[in-house]
Design a protein around this motif. Structure first.
Motif, PDB file in Angstrom:
ATOM      1  N   ALA A 272       8.801   4.759 -10.836  1.00  0.00           N
ATOM      2  CA  ALA A 272       8.718   4.504  -9.394  1.00  0.00           C
ATOM      3  C   ALA A 272       8.408   3.032  -9.139  1.00  0.00           C
ATOM      4  CB  ALA A 272       7.658   5.387  -8.751  1.00  0.00           C
ATOM      5  N   LEU A 273       9.045   2.503  -8.096  1.00  0.00           N
ATOM      6  CA  LEU A 273       8.824   1.119  -7.678  1.00  0.00           C
ATOM      7  C   LEU A 273       8.166   1.137  -6.301  1.00  0.00           C
ATOM      8  CD1 LEU A 273       9.281  -1.925  -8.170  1.00  0.00           C
ATOM      9  CD2 LEU A 273      11.528  -1.668  -7.100  1.00  0.00           C
ATOM     10  N   TRP A 274       6.982   0.443  -6.192  1.00  0.00           N
ATOM     11  CA  TRP A 274       6.186   0.503  -4.976  1.00  0.00           C
ATOM     12  C   TRP A 274       6.048  -0.892  -4.349  1.00  0.00           C
ATOM     13  CZ3 TRP A 274       4.377   5.482  -3.933  1.00  0.00           C
ATOM     14  CH2 TRP A 274       4.367   6.364  -5.012  1.00  0.00           C
ATOM     15  N   ASN A 275       6.120  -0.913  -3.001  1.00  0.00           N
ATOM     16  CA  ASN A 275       5.805  -2.125  -2.241  1.00  0.00           C
ATOM     17  C   ASN A 275       4.323  -2.064  -1.875  1.00  0.00           C
ATOM     18  OD1 ASN A 275       5.331  -4.013  -0.103  1.00  0.00           O
ATOM     19  ND2 ASN A 275       7.522  -4.059   0.327  1.00  0.00           N
ATOM     20  N   LEU A 276       3.529  -2.982  -2.444  1.00  0.00           N
ATOM     21  CA  LEU A 276       2.086  -2.920  -2.233  1.00  0.00           C
ATOM     22  C   LEU A 276       1.671  -3.423  -0.847  1.00  0.00           C
ATOM     23  CD1 LEU A 276       0.776  -4.085  -5.724  1.00  0.00           C
ATOM     24  CD2 LEU A 276       1.111  -1.762  -4.856  1.00  0.00           C
ATOM     25  N   GLU A 277       2.525  -4.194  -0.190  1.00  0.00           N
ATOM     26  CA  GLU A 277       2.179  -4.667   1.142  1.00  0.00           C
ATOM     27  C   GLU A 277       2.316  -3.554   2.175  1.00  0.00           C
ATOM     28  OE1 GLU A 277       4.669  -8.028   1.778  1.00  0.00           O
ATOM     29  OE2 GLU A 277       3.591  -9.307   0.333  1.00  0.00           O
TER      30      GLU A 277
ATOM     31  N   GLY B   2      -5.574 -11.557 -10.792  1.00  0.00           N
ATOM     32  CA  GLY B   2      -6.870 -11.049 -11.213  1.00  0.00           C
ATOM     33  C   GLY B   2      -7.733 -10.503 -10.099  1.00  0.00           C
ATOM     34  N   GLU B   3      -7.180 -10.250  -8.913  1.00  0.00           N
ATOM     35  CA  GLU B   3      -7.989  -9.746  -7.808  1.00  0.00           C
ATOM     36  C   GLU B   3      -7.994  -8.231  -7.712  1.00  0.00           C
ATOM     37  OE1 GLU B   3      -6.687 -11.602  -4.235  1.00  0.00           O
ATOM     38  OE2 GLU B   3      -7.300 -13.625  -4.863  1.00  0.00           O
ATOM     39  N   LEU B   4      -6.897  -7.574  -8.110  1.00  0.00           N
ATOM     40  CA  LEU B   4      -6.774  -6.121  -7.984  1.00  0.00           C
ATOM     41  C   LEU B   4      -6.451  -5.503  -9.334  1.00  0.00           C
ATOM     42  CD1 LEU B   4      -4.512  -5.921  -4.773  1.00  0.00           C
ATOM     43  CD2 LEU B   4      -7.000  -5.717  -4.877  1.00  0.00           C
ATOM     44  N   PHE B   5      -6.706  -4.206  -9.441  1.00  0.00           N
ATOM     45  CA  PHE B   5      -6.182  -3.452 -10.577  1.00  0.00           C
ATOM     46  C   PHE B   5      -5.752  -2.079 -10.070  1.00  0.00           C
ATOM     47  CE2 PHE B   5     -10.619  -2.091 -10.668  1.00  0.00           C
ATOM     48  CZ  PHE B   5     -10.543  -0.735 -10.993  1.00  0.00           C
ATOM     49  N   ALA B   6      -4.798  -1.510 -10.801  1.00  0.00           N
ATOM     50  CA  ALA B   6      -4.270  -0.195 -10.441  1.00  0.00           C
ATOM     51  C   ALA B   6      -4.619   0.782 -11.558  1.00  0.00           C
ATOM     52  CB  ALA B   6      -2.756  -0.261 -10.248  1.00  0.00           C
ATOM     53  N   SER B   7      -4.894   2.008 -11.171  1.00  0.00           N
ATOM     54  CA  SER B   7      -5.182   3.068 -12.146  1.00  0.00           C
ATOM     55  C   SER B   7      -4.287   4.267 -11.861  1.00  0.00           C
ATOM     56  CB  SER B   7      -6.659   3.473 -12.063  1.00  0.00           C
ATOM     57  OG  SER B   7      -6.968   3.986 -10.776  1.00  0.00           O
ATOM     58  N   GLY B   8      -3.725   4.823 -12.958  1.00  0.00           N
ATOM     59  CA  GLY B   8      -2.904   6.032 -12.856  1.00  0.00           C
ATOM     60  C   GLY B   8      -3.624   7.204 -13.508  1.00  0.00           C
ATOM     61  N   SER B   9      -3.438   8.394 -12.952  1.00  0.00           N
ATOM     62  CA  SER B   9      -4.283   9.507 -13.364  1.00  0.00           C
ATOM     63  C   SER B   9      -3.482  10.789 -13.580  1.00  0.00           C
ATOM     64  CB  SER B   9      -5.361   9.738 -12.292  1.00  0.00           C
ATOM     65  OG  SER B   9      -6.072  10.927 -12.518  1.00  0.00           O
ATOM     66  N   GLY B  10      -4.169  11.744 -14.239  1.00  0.00           N
ATOM     67  CA  GLY B  10      -3.622  13.083 -14.391  1.00  0.00           C
ATOM     68  C   GLY B  10      -3.594  13.849 -13.076  1.00  0.00           C
ATOM     69  N   ASP B  11      -4.173  13.256 -11.982  1.00  0.00           N
ATOM     70  CA  ASP B  11      -4.068  13.919 -10.669  1.00  0.00           C
ATOM     71  C   ASP B  11      -2.791  13.498  -9.944  1.00  0.00           C
ATOM     72  OD1 ASP B  11      -4.590  11.324  -9.845  1.00  0.00           O
ATOM     73  OD2 ASP B  11      -6.582  11.733  -9.067  1.00  0.00           O
ATOM     74  N   ASN B  12      -1.865  12.817 -10.663  1.00  0.00           N
ATOM     75  CA  ASN B  12      -0.543  12.405 -10.166  1.00  0.00           C
ATOM     76  C   ASN B  12      -0.613  11.266  -9.144  1.00  0.00           C
ATOM     77  OD1 ASN B  12       0.135  14.632 -11.705  1.00  0.00           O
ATOM     78  ND2 ASN B  12       0.731  15.924  -9.974  1.00  0.00           N
ATOM     79  N   THR B  13      -1.762  10.611  -8.991  1.00  0.00           N
ATOM     80  CA  THR B  13      -1.903   9.534  -8.005  1.00  0.00           C
ATOM     81  C   THR B  13      -2.115   8.187  -8.686  1.00  0.00           C
ATOM     82  OG1 THR B  13      -4.306   9.710  -7.803  1.00  0.00           O
ATOM     83  CG2 THR B  13      -2.962  11.135  -6.376  1.00  0.00           C
ATOM     84  N   ILE B  14      -1.896   7.149  -7.878  1.00  0.00           N
ATOM     85  CA  ILE B  14      -2.177   5.759  -8.282  1.00  0.00           C
ATOM     86  C   ILE B  14      -3.158   5.201  -7.260  1.00  0.00           C
ATOM     87  CG2 ILE B  14      -1.205   3.469  -8.692  1.00  0.00           C
ATOM     88  CD1 ILE B  14       1.541   4.951  -9.018  1.00  0.00           C
ATOM     89  N   LYS B  15      -4.221   4.565  -7.742  1.00  0.00           N
ATOM     90  CA  LYS B  15      -5.215   3.976  -6.837  1.00  0.00           C
ATOM     91  C   LYS B  15      -5.301   2.477  -7.090  1.00  0.00           C
ATOM     92  CE  LYS B  15      -7.998   8.162  -6.276  1.00  0.00           C
ATOM     93  NZ  LYS B  15      -7.720   8.316  -4.826  1.00  0.00           N
TER      94      LYS B  15
ATOM     95  N   THR C 129      -4.471   4.566  -1.907  1.00  0.00           N
ATOM     96  CA  THR C 129      -3.946   5.497  -2.903  1.00  0.00           C
ATOM     97  C   THR C 129      -2.454   5.700  -2.663  1.00  0.00           C
ATOM     98  OG1 THR C 129      -6.067   6.634  -3.068  1.00  0.00           O
ATOM     99  CG2 THR C 129      -4.125   7.814  -3.858  1.00  0.00           C
ATOM    100  N   LEU C 130      -1.673   5.652  -3.765  1.00  0.00           N
ATOM    101  CA  LEU C 130      -0.229   5.886  -3.696  1.00  0.00           C
ATOM    102  C   LEU C 130       0.076   7.271  -4.255  1.00  0.00           C
ATOM    103  CD1 LEU C 130       1.022   2.412  -5.028  1.00  0.00           C
ATOM    104  CD2 LEU C 130       0.736   3.109  -2.649  1.00  0.00           C
TER     105      LEU C 130
END
Length: 571
Positions: A391-396, A336-349, A361-362
Motif C-alpha cells: 500500500a502507498l499512503w499520502n501522509l499529508e 528524524g521527526e516521525l516514525f511509523a509502526s505496523g502491527s498484527g492489528d492490521n493498522t499503521i500508526k 492511524t492508517l
C-alpha cells in the motif's frame, strides 16, 4: 699695617707680612668682583621686571582693546536694530497717512460728482481743502520724528570709530586676527577630534589583530599537538596489544582531523565490538529502527508496545501504547521527526519520535502489517502486509493513494531507493519484486532464493540490493538490471535481517545466533560476533537487527524480549 717692619724682627716675619699683603689684595679684588656681579644681576633683574611689566601691560591693553571692540560691535548692533525699528515705524506712519489722504480724495471726488456745481464753485470748495491735503502729504515729517532722527544720527555719529585712520585700521586688524585665531583654533580642535577618533579605531584594530594572532598561535599550537597525537594513535592501531588498539580507536573517534577520520574508515574495529547495553521488552522483540543521526533507537515487541530509547545511554525515553496486536514493523522518517509502526492489528500508526505522541492511524490492510518504508521526501509511506499487498499512503492527507499486487504470499520486507523512484519488496513466496514506484510498473522479479525473503536493503547510492532469506544465504543484486552479483553463504541458518550503513558496511543476523559484518563493496565478511552463551545455553533466537548510520553501532533483538546494543566502549 705699617710700611716697614721694626729692625728687631727677623727675615721670616718679613716674608709672612709680604704673603699677608698679597692675600689681602686678592680678597679685596674678589670682593670687588662679587659686588660688580651683584650690581649686574640687580640690573638684569630690573630689566626683566620692566620687560614682564611691559608684557603684562601689553596683554591688558590687548584685552582692553578686545573688550572695546566687542562693546563697540555690540552697541553698533543695538543702534542698527534701533534704527531699523524706527525706520519701520516711520514707513508705517507714512503708509497710514498716504492711505488717509487717498481715502479723503476718494470721498471728495464722490461729493464733487454728486454736486451739480460749476467749475468756479468747485474751485471755491476745494481751496479750503488744500491745507488738509498739504498737511496729509506723506513728504512732510512731524516734529517728533525729526527729533528722533536727529538723535539717531547723533548716536550713530558718537558710535563711529575714531576719525584717526591708523587707530581704526588697528582695531580692524585686531578684529580680523581675533576671528582668524578663533577659526584656526576651531579647525585644530576638529582635526584633533578626528585624529583621536582615528587613533582609537586603529588601537581597537591593533587590539583585535593581536587577539587574532594570539588565538591563531594557540590554535596552531593545539592543532600541531593534536596532529602529533593523532599520528601516535594511528600508529597505535597496529600495536600487538588489543587493549592499546581499543584505546587508540576510541580516542581517534573524538578527533575532528581528516586523517583521524580516514584512519577510522580504513581500520576495521569490529573485532573489538562488545555488548554495551542490554534493554528489555516483556515479550519477543520483532523489529528495530535507528534514526538517521544515530541517536535514537525504536523497538517493537509482541507485548504490543513500541519503545523509544536513547541509544548511547540506553535510557528509555517513552513507551508508546496504542496497538492491540504485536508491533511487527518500524520505519523512521528521513528528517528524524516521525516514525511509523505496523502491527498484527492490521493498522499503521504515526508517532512523534522524541515525545512518543500519536499523530494518526492508517487503516486499509486486511492482514498483519509486516513491513514499512518512508519515501525519501518524507511525504509518503509504503507498507507491506500478510494480505499479499503493498500500500502507498499520502501522509499529508492520510489517504491510501495506491495498491500494488504481485506477491502470492505474505510481504515480509520492503525498501525504497534513495532517489525515491524504485520500490523493492520480498515475501514468503521466495520472490523479490522491483517496480517503478512512480508508475507502479513491475521491472524485475528475482526468483533465485529458495526460501522466504525475510529482509531487503538498498545501498546508499541506490545501485546494490542485499537480500536475506530463510535459505541461509545473503544475495547481492544490481538494482537497475536485476542481475545476481554475489551469493554469500556464511550463515548456517536462516538470515532474519539485513541492514546497510551510510559507509557501505552491512550487518546480517541469523537464526544461528551470529551477527556478521560485511564490506558491501567487496562482498566479503569482516567479522563475526558469536552468540553469547548463558548457563541455559544460547540467548535465544535473534529475530531482528539494525546497523547505525555510521556503522559504529549494531542493535539486535531476541525472542526472549532482550535488546542488545553492540559497539566499542569508551573504556
Amino acid at each position: 699695617m705699617p710700611g716697614e717692619l721694626p729692625d728687631g724682627n727677623s727675615p721670616g716675619e718679613g716674608t709672612k707680612l709680604f704673603w699677608a699683603r698679597n692675600v689681602w689684595a686678592l680678597v679685596q679684588e674678589r670682593d670687588s668682583a662679587v659686588k660688580q656681579l651683584e650690581w649686574k644681576l640687580a640690573d638684569i633683574e630690573g630689566q626683566l621686571s620692566k620687560f614682564w611689566e611691559r608684557l603684562d601691560r601689553a596683554g591688558k591693553e590687548r584685552i582692553t582693546t578686545q573688550e572695546k571692540v566687542d562693546r563697540l560691535l555690540f552697541e553698533s548692533e543695538e543702534v542698527r536694530q534701533q534704527r531699523d525699528r524706527l525706520e519701520a515705524e516711520i514707513n508705517h506712519e507714512r503708509q497710514e497717512r498716504l492711505a488717509g489722504h487717498k481715502e479723503l480724495e476718494t470721498r471728495l471726488n464722490e461729493v464733487f460728482s454728486q454736486l451739480p456745481l460749476s467749475n468756479s464753485d468747485r474751485l471755491q470748495i476745494s481751496q479750503p481743502l488744500h491745507p488738509i491735503q498739504s498737511s496729509s502729504s506723506p513728504m512732510r515729517e512731524p516734529q517728533d520724528l525729526k527729533e528722533m532722527l536727529a538723535n539717531l544720527h547723533q548716536e550713530i555719529a558718537r558710535l563711529k570709530p575714531p576719525q584717526e585712520a591708523e587707530a581704526f585700521q588697528e582695531l580692524q586688524e585686531l578684529k580680523e586676527q581675533l576671528n582668524q585665531s578663533k577659526s584656526e583654533q576651531l579647525q585644530l580642535t576638529n582635526q584633533l577630534a578626528i585624529e583621536q577618533k582615528n587613533s582609537a579605531v586603529l588601537k581597537e584594530k591593533i587590539k583585535e589583530l593581536n587577539a587574532e594572532i594570539e588565538a591563531k598561535s594557540r590554535n596552531d599550537g593545539a592543532m600541531e599537538f593534536e596532529s602529533e597525537m593523532v599520528n601516535l594513535l594511528i600508529s597505535s592501531l597496529a600495536d600487538p596489544s588489543e587493549a592499546v588498539q581499543r584505546w587508540a580507536y576510541a580516542l581517534l573517534k573524538r578527533s575532528h582531523l581528516p586523517k583521524a577520520k580516514m584512519a577510522i574508515e580504513d581500520y576495521q574495529p569490529y573485532r573489538f565490538f562488545r555488548c554495551l547495553q542490554v534493554l528489555e521488552h516483556q515479550k519477543a522483540v520483532r523489529t528495530l529502527a535507528i534514526d538517521p543521526e544515530g541517536n535514537f533507537l525504536v523497538s517493537g515487541s509482541n507485548d504490543k508496545t513500541v519503545k523509544i530509547w536513547e541509544i548511547h545511554s540506553g535510557n528509555l525515553i517513552k513507551t508508546a501504547i496504542g496497538h492491540t496486536g504485536s508491533a511487527i514493523a518500524l520505519a523512521i522518517s528521513p528528517n528524524g521527526e516521525l516514525f511509523a509502526s505496523g502491527s498484527g492489528d492490521n493498522t499503521i500508526k504515526l508517532w512523534e519520535l522524541k515525545t512518543g505522541k500519536l499523530r494518526f492511524t492508517l487503516r486499509g490492510h486486511t492482514g498483519w502489517v509486516n513491513a514499512l518504508a518512508f519515501h525519501p521526501k518524507g511525504n509518503m509511506l509504503v507498507s507491506g502486509g500478510a494480505d499479499k499487498t503493498i500500500a502507498l499512503w499520502n501522509l499529508e492527507t492520510q489517504e491510501l493513494i495506491g495498491t500494488f499486487y504481485g506477491h502470492t504470499s505474505t510481504v515480509r520486507s520492503i525498501s525504497i531507493n534513495p532517489q525515491g523512484n524504485t520500490l523493492i519488496s520480498g515475501g514468503n513466496d521466495n520472490m523479490i519484486k522491483i517496480r517503478n514506484l512512480l508508475t507502479g510498473e513491475l521491472l524485475h522479479t528475482l526468483t533465485e532464493h529458495t526460501g522466504s525473503v525475510c529482509s531487503v536493503a538498498i545501498s546508499p547510492d541506490g545501485n546494490l540490493l542485499a537480500s536475506g532469506s530463510n535459505d541461509t544465504t545473503l544475495r547481492l543484486w544490481n538494482v537497475g538490471t536485476g542481475k545476481l552479483l554475489y551469493t554469500l553463504a556464511d550463515h548456517s541458518s536462516g538470515v532474519t535481517s539485513v541492514s546497510i550503513s551510510q559507509n557501505n558496511m552491512m550487518a546480517s543476523s541469523s537464526d544461528d545466533g551470529t551477527i556478521k559484518i560485511w564490506n558491501l563493496e567487496q562482498a566479503r565478511p569482516i567479522h563475526t560476533i558469536p552468540p553469547l552463551k548463558t548457563t541455559h545455553g544460547n540467548e535465544g533466537y535473534m529475530l531482528c537487527s539494525a546497523i547505525g548510520p555510521n556503522g559504529d553501532k549494531i542493535v539486535t533483538g531476541f525472542d526472549g524480549g532482550k535488546i542488545k546494543i553492540w559497539g566499542i566502549g569508551d573504556h
